[in-house]
Design an enzyme around this catalytic site. Structure first.
Site, PDB file in Angstrom:
ATOM      1  N   SER A  56       0.992  -0.965  -0.097  1.00 36.31           N
ATOM      2  CA  SER A  56      -0.007   0.209  -0.062  1.00 36.31           C
ATOM      3  C   SER A  56       0.904   1.049   0.107  1.00 36.31           C
ATOM      4  O   SER A  56       1.856   1.036   0.687  1.00 36.31           O
ATOM      5  CB  SER A  56      -0.644   0.042   1.122  1.00 36.31           C
ATOM      6  OG  SER A  56      -2.069  -0.531   1.055  1.00 36.31           O
ATOM      7  N   GLU A  63      -1.621  18.971  -4.612  1.00 31.77           N
ATOM      8  CA  GLU A  63      -2.837  19.042  -5.415  1.00 31.77           C
ATOM      9  C   GLU A  63      -3.798  17.659  -4.674  1.00 31.77           C
ATOM     10  O   GLU A  63      -4.953  18.058  -5.254  1.00 31.77           O
ATOM     11  CB  GLU A  63      -2.654  18.863  -6.943  1.00 31.77           C
ATOM     12  CG  GLU A  63      -1.636  19.626  -7.668  1.00 31.77           C
ATOM     13  CD  GLU A  63      -0.353  19.474  -7.488  1.00 31.77           C
ATOM     14  OE1 GLU A  63      -0.007  18.401  -6.617  1.00 31.77           O
ATOM     15  OE2 GLU A  63       0.656  20.282  -7.874  1.00 31.77           O
ATOM     16  N   HIS A  69      -2.554   0.557  -4.392  1.00 25.83           N
ATOM     17  CA  HIS A  69      -2.546  -0.937  -3.413  1.00 25.83           C
ATOM     18  C   HIS A  69      -2.489  -1.901  -4.545  1.00 25.83           C
ATOM     19  O   HIS A  69      -2.964  -1.816  -5.569  1.00 25.83           O
ATOM     20  CB  HIS A  69      -3.922  -0.918  -2.733  1.00 25.83           C
ATOM     21  CG  HIS A  69      -4.197   0.011  -2.008  1.00 25.83           C
ATOM     22  ND1 HIS A  69      -3.805   0.222  -0.650  1.00 25.83           N
ATOM     23  CD2 HIS A  69      -5.357   1.081  -1.854  1.00 25.83           C
ATOM     24  CE1 HIS A  69      -4.263   1.340   0.079  1.00 25.83           C
ATOM     25  NE2 HIS A  69      -5.099   1.864  -0.841  1.00 25.83           N
ATOM     26  N   CYS A  84      -7.051  18.709  -7.013  1.00 24.91           N
ATOM     27  CA  CYS A  84      -8.122  19.981  -6.998  1.00 24.91           C
ATOM     28  C   CYS A  84      -7.999  20.704  -8.202  1.00 24.91           C
ATOM     29  O   CYS A  84      -8.602  21.874  -8.256  1.00 24.91           O
ATOM     30  CB  CYS A  84      -7.839  20.764  -5.687  1.00 24.91           C
ATOM     31  SG  CYS A  84      -5.977  21.204  -5.688  1.00 24.91           S
TER      32      CYS A  84
END
Lengths: 128, 128
Positions: A56, A63, A69, A84
């Site tokens: 993981s 951002e 995974h 974003c």
């Protein structure tokens, strides 16, 4: 302009090289290189190795985040990009990662988060 | 039994208390408490404070990850839970988080990742 705060792209990589995707060093190096290639700025990297198998990892980026995974026993990798804005090289990064994992098939799904119309309805600054 | 490797739940919290969701200490403490409440095992916690406003955080958990991004200026929080099984108290955790953020509205979307039928088609161990 998009009417959302967050943009999420979920990529499933099938048929990956199980040795590669079970190596924490390979995963971290590959994720960091992908972020650079995509013009994303890494704040912190965390990689966790599961016992007996699987990795993981999360990059916190300026951002938002990239999470990975891996299930080497199924030759499968899940990656999420949460940003974003959309001003980064998403497609180029995904195709480059497909090569690195030697993936035979990829599936891509997009999702938007934080509907601006709903934020306005529930904004505290609108309260009287 | 479910035919997938990963289970993803995306929760949008609208109308949150902007002071609370702009505090990195509050966000980290709340996420860690939520993980405990939900019977998830935290491996590592990373919280990043944006300038001038907003928090990003990721908990790597034994079961995969929890990611949070806050937009205090929009009273909005996005949380993703990504797990490799469903044996955790998801609903209880979400409702508890709603209270902690003083959220007025939540939206929940679920997604499955890593289709086992497709992993079989592309498994290297099936190669002759």
């Amino acid at each position: 302009m998009d009417n959302f705060l967050g943009f999420q792209t979920k990529v499933d990589f099938y048929g990956c090289d199980s040795e590669k995707i079970n190596s924490p060093e390979f995963i971290e190096k590959t994720l960091l290189s992908a972020a650079t290639l995509m013009n994303l700025s890494v704040v912190q990297s965390t990689i966790h190795e599961f016992s007996p198998i699987g990795i993981s990892g999360v990059l916190v980026i300026e951002e938002s985040h990239i999470a990975i995974h891996t299930w080497p026993e199924y030759n499968y990798v899940a990656i999420d990009f949460f940003t974003c804005n959309k001003s980064y090289l998403l497609k180029e990064g995904i195709l480059w990662l497909k090569e690195q994992f030697s993936a035979l098939k990829i599936e891509i799904k997009n999702d938007n988060r934080g509907n601006l119309e709903i934020t306005k309805q529930y904004s505290h600054t609108n309260e009287n």
